[in-house]
Motif scaffolding. Structure first.
Motif, short mmCIF file in Angstrom:
data_model
loop_
_atom_site.label_atom_id
_atom_site.label_comp_id
_atom_site.label_asym_id
_atom_site.label_seq_id
_atom_site.Cartn_x
_atom_site.Cartn_y
_atom_site.Cartn_z
N LEU A 1 5.14 3.53 2.54
CA LEU A 1 5.04 2.34 1.72
C LEU A 1 4.89 1.16 2.67
O LEU A 1 5.80 0.85 3.43
CB LEU A 1 6.30 2.19 0.86
N ASN A 2 3.72 0.55 2.63
CA ASN A 2 3.40 -0.54 3.56
C ASN A 2 3.64 -0.13 5.01
O ASN A 2 4.17 -0.90 5.82
CB ASN A 2 4.21 -1.79 3.22
N GLY A 3 3.28 1.12 5.31
CA GLY A 3 3.32 1.60 6.68
C GLY A 3 4.61 2.21 7.14
O GLY A 3 4.70 2.72 8.26
N SER B 1 -4.53 7.00 -0.90
CA SER B 1 -3.94 5.67 -0.77
C SER B 1 -4.08 4.95 -2.10
O SER B 1 -5.04 5.16 -2.85
CB SER B 1 -4.63 4.88 0.34
N ALA C 1 -3.43 0.99 -3.66
CA ALA C 1 -3.09 -0.40 -3.42
C ALA C 1 -2.39 -0.99 -4.63
O ALA C 1 -2.54 -0.52 -5.76
CB ALA C 1 -4.35 -1.20 -3.10
N GLN C 2 -1.61 -2.05 -4.41
CA GLN C 2 -1.06 -2.79 -5.53
C GLN C 2 -2.22 -3.43 -6.30
O GLN C 2 -3.22 -3.85 -5.72
CB GLN C 2 -0.08 -3.85 -5.04
N ARG D 1 6.93 -1.55 -7.42
CA ARG D 1 5.60 -1.91 -6.94
C ARG D 1 4.55 -0.87 -7.35
O ARG D 1 3.38 -1.20 -7.48
CB ARG D 1 5.62 -2.04 -5.40
N MET E 1 0.83 -1.19 0.00
CA MET E 1 0.00 0.00 0.00
C MET E 1 0.87 1.26 0.00
O MET E 1 1.79 1.38 0.81
CB MET E 1 -0.92 0.00 1.22
#
Length: 220
Positions: free
Chosen positions: A61-63, A24, A26-27, A141, A1
């Motif tokens: 990126l991913n938190g 946000s 998402a992939q 990504r 994410m």
């Protein structure tokens, strides 16, 4: 994410162009971003890719904050000639990031015959394909596509976006920035509009415009 949280940005003492902007991505999603010229769309894209630092807020990126090294968030804009070293041959430009497989090169229409040429020796559309191939390495990504196909002919546009939609199905996330709302409607899984420093879902903009049209018609 990929997350942008409460982003503020402005130039000097001028009025901020981005005010507490959050989004946000998402992939496996293509998020379409449109808005009037000067609204800050490209600036927001550059902030997402780490090219520009916001005055406030954070990119996650991913938190967590993206680390140094090869960035999993890549940025490609319409002026590909400014994104390459003019003294490098095409083969070196592509291999700067990775060695694309034949499937990727063929899907993007990148010919190995170009590898011994310099950027000015191929067309703008061909160079855009090269820059995109360079950006889509195995560690990528998310792609920020800033008016990616605006300067390309319709056939090349279709080929590039068809490829990106295939990559989306394989997990690539794309922030697609464009004035071409018809294009965004075709390729995006959802859309937002940036105006007056703030984001709104595209559906809200359409509903507002429809309501305004009805009012205008009722006054005639």
């Amino acid at each position: 994410m990929l997350e942008l949280r409460m982003i503020d940005f402005g130039f000097g003492s001028a009025k901020p162009i981005l005010k507490s902007v959050s989004l946000s991505l998402a992939q496996g999603e293509i998020l379409g971003l449109s808005g009037p010229s000067g609204a800050g769309k490209s600036t927001l894209g550059r902030i997402a890719a780490g090219y520009v630092k916001p005055l406030a807020g954070e990119v996650l990126l991913n938190g967590t904050s993206p680390t140094l090294g090869h960035q999993p968030i890549q940025y490609v804009h319409q002026s590909s000639i400014f994104a390459v070293n003019p003294r490098w041959r095409i083969g070196r430009i592509i291999s700067e990031a990775w060695q694309p497989d034949s499937g990727t090169l063929n899907a993007l229409g990148v010919s190995r015959r170009w590898f011994d040429r310099y950027p000015h020796e191929i067309s703008g559309g061909e160079l855009q394909r090269v820059v995109l191939a360079r950006a889509l390495g195995p560690q990528t990504r998310f792609l920020v596509a800033d008016e990616l196909s605006a300067m390309l002919d319709p056939i090349t546009q279709v080929e590039i976006w068809s490829f990106l939609m295939e990559r989306r199905d394989q997990g690539l996330g794309v922030l697609a920035i464009s004035h071409d709302t018809a294009l965004l409607e075709q390729v995006s899984t959802r859309r937002v509009v940036l105006a007056m420093g703030h984001l709104q879902p595209a559906a809200d903009i359409r509903q507002s415009e429809t309501a305004e049209s009805r009012v205008a018609l009722s006054c005639r």
